[in-house]
Design an enzyme around this catalytic site. Structure first.
Site, mmCIF file in Angstrom:
data_model
loop_
_atom_site.group_PDB
_atom_site.id
_atom_site.type_symbol
_atom_site.label_atom_id
_atom_site.label_comp_id
_atom_site.label_asym_id
_atom_site.label_seq_id
_atom_site.Cartn_x
_atom_site.Cartn_y
_atom_site.Cartn_z
ATOM 1 N N GLY A 1 0.754 -1.396 0.162
ATOM 2 C CA GLY A 1 0.037 -0.007 0.060
ATOM 3 C C GLY A 1 0.983 1.182 -0.038
ATOM 4 O O GLY A 1 1.900 1.307 0.847
ATOM 5 N N THR B 1 4.136 2.239 5.795
ATOM 6 C CA THR B 1 2.656 1.865 5.696
ATOM 7 C C THR B 1 2.144 2.752 6.831
ATOM 8 O O THR B 1 2.709 3.013 7.726
ATOM 9 C CB THR B 1 2.603 0.402 6.174
ATOM 10 O OG1 THR B 1 1.288 0.163 6.473
ATOM 11 C CG2 THR B 1 3.563 0.058 7.459
ATOM 12 N N ASP C 1 2.613 -0.590 11.964
ATOM 13 C CA ASP C 1 2.380 -2.123 12.686
ATOM 14 C C ASP C 1 3.719 -3.024 12.399
ATOM 15 O O ASP C 1 3.520 -4.114 12.327
ATOM 16 C CB ASP C 1 1.162 -2.844 12.126
ATOM 17 C CG ASP C 1 1.325 -3.025 10.436
ATOM 18 O OD1 ASP C 1 1.845 -2.387 9.958
ATOM 19 O OD2 ASP C 1 0.536 -3.863 10.262
HETATM 20 O O1 F6P Z 1 -1.359 -0.469 3.550
HETATM 21 C C1 F6P Z 1 -1.858 -0.816 4.439
HETATM 22 C C2 F6P Z 1 -3.398 -0.845 4.296
HETATM 23 O O2 F6P Z 1 -3.673 0.464 3.936
HETATM 24 C C3 F6P Z 1 -4.115 -1.290 5.263
HETATM 25 O O3 F6P Z 1 -4.662 -0.674 6.292
HETATM 26 C C4 F6P Z 1 -5.422 -1.966 4.294
HETATM 27 O O4 F6P Z 1 -6.068 -2.840 5.137
HETATM 28 C C5 F6P Z 1 -4.830 -2.217 2.930
HETATM 29 O O5 F6P Z 1 -3.465 -1.482 2.904
HETATM 30 C C6 F6P Z 1 -5.704 -2.057 1.856
HETATM 31 O O6 F6P Z 1 -4.913 -2.462 0.696
HETATM 32 P P1 F6P Z 1 -5.506 -2.159 -0.705
HETATM 33 O O7 F6P Z 1 -5.334 -0.895 -1.122
HETATM 34 O O8 F6P Z 1 -4.472 -3.226 -1.504
HETATM 35 O O9 F6P Z 1 -6.910 -2.602 -0.683
#
Ligand code: F6P
Length: 331
Positions: A13, A128, A132
């Protein structure tokens, strides 16, 4: 100097501040005699050879932009030995012997495997919004995301107050409740339902049963990864338990990941990027640049991916001690 060519990519992400980290790796790398190569779209671009040399001007004017100018991806193929072998061949083709991966724990799992299976010197930078990752107090993007969430909740509070409503608000955090708990404290939300704690839904019930009419609104934050279920099922359960309450839900979603990076995200990301290049100059590998006591530290990648970091009970207790969860409102 042994390492002459650095590849840099963002993976998983996106997070505000990733651009500052790319910029710092590029400029610190070039200033210390490396050639620096940008890899587009994370591990996918790496496997496909979507790689190009960066100069200092290429990273001008990106520090204030959210997202990642190299783009990012989540790659299933890089989880396989064949995928990583393909990536290795591309790195060899470009003569790249060092790789800086900016991402979260999924990205570091791949980075660690690549490092174990090949002679590439891999360094991770934690990026991120979830905050975490083990071994670091801070991950790039967290501060900006938290401020975005706080602004959104303050707005929801205005409309909730006007209608005497109970709002369930879902925030990001698949495995950890940092965004939920900290925005709960910062906005005075009444309860946060987070993956780390078992009894939060029950606390919400207790709270609502004594809420009374003096309270104009109630905001219950639900982290995406809450064990009690998703925000919709949680709000439906509560609605059937409390049919008289006027309940709404709001899912903040991906707006939490966008936006102009905060000062903290730009600065920490810049220092982490410089530290990553310094680590490569010192012939270090297989480590993450963490952030402790306002300084960069080295943490073995193998340790980062094996250990889970979540909100502590002590922190939840602190939040409770200033009334966030305490179900005593009337009388
Ligand atoms: O990058 C972390 C995050 O934002 C999480 O909090 C969330 O669950 C996830 O990515 C969502 O991912 P994507 O954009 O691939 O749906």
């Amino acid at each position: 100097m042994k390492n002459r060519k650095i590849g840099v990519l963002t993976s998983g992400g996106d997070a505000p501040g990733m651009n500052a980290a790319i910029r710092a790796v590029t400029r610190a790398g070039i200033n210390n005699g490396f050639e620096v190569y940008g890899i587009r779209q994370g591990y996918r671009g790496l496997m496909d050879g979507d790689i190009y040399q960066l100069n200092s001007w290429d990273v001008s004017g990106i520090i204030q932009a959210g997202g990642t100018f190299l783009q990012t991806a989540r790659s299933e193929e890089f989880r396989t030995v064949e995928g990583r072998q393909r990536a290795y061949e591309q790195l060899k083709k470009f003569g790249i012997d060092s790789l800086v991966v900016i991402g979260g724990d999924g990205s570091f799992t791949g980075a660690n495997l690549l490092s174990m299976e090949t002679d590439i010197n891999v360094i991770g930078i934690p990026g991120t919004i979830d905050n975490d990752l083990y071994g670091t107090d801070y991950t790039i993007g967290y501060d900006t995301a938290l401020n975005t969430v706080i602004q959104a909740i303050d707005k929801i509070r205005d409309t909730a107050n006007s209608h005497n409503r109970v709002f369930f608000v879902e925030v990001m955090g698949r495995d950890a409740g940092f965004i939920a708990l900290h925005s709960c404290v910062a906005c005075g939300a009444e309860v946060a339902i987070i993956p780390e704690e078992q009894n939060q839904l029950e606390k919400a019930r207790q709270y609502l049963s004594v809420r009374g009419n003096k309270r104009k609104s109630t905001i219950i934050l639900v982290a995406e990864g809450a064990k009690e279920g998703d925000v919709r099922s949680i709000s439906e359960q509560i609605q059937s338990d409390f049919p008289n309450l006027d309940i709404r839900l709001s899912i903040l979603g991906h707006m939490q990941r966008g936006g102009t990076p905060s000062a903290k995200d730009r600065i920490v990301a810049s220092f982490m990027g410089i530290a990553a290049v310094q680590a490569l100059m010192d012939n270090q590998k297989s480590l993450m640049i963490g952030w402790k006591n306002e300084q960069p530290v080295h943490v073995p990648l193998s340790k980062v991916i094996k250990t889970h970091k979540g909100v502590s009970h002590e922190e939840v207790a602190c939040a409770e001690s200033i009334g966030t969860f305490i179900p005593v409102i009337d009388n």
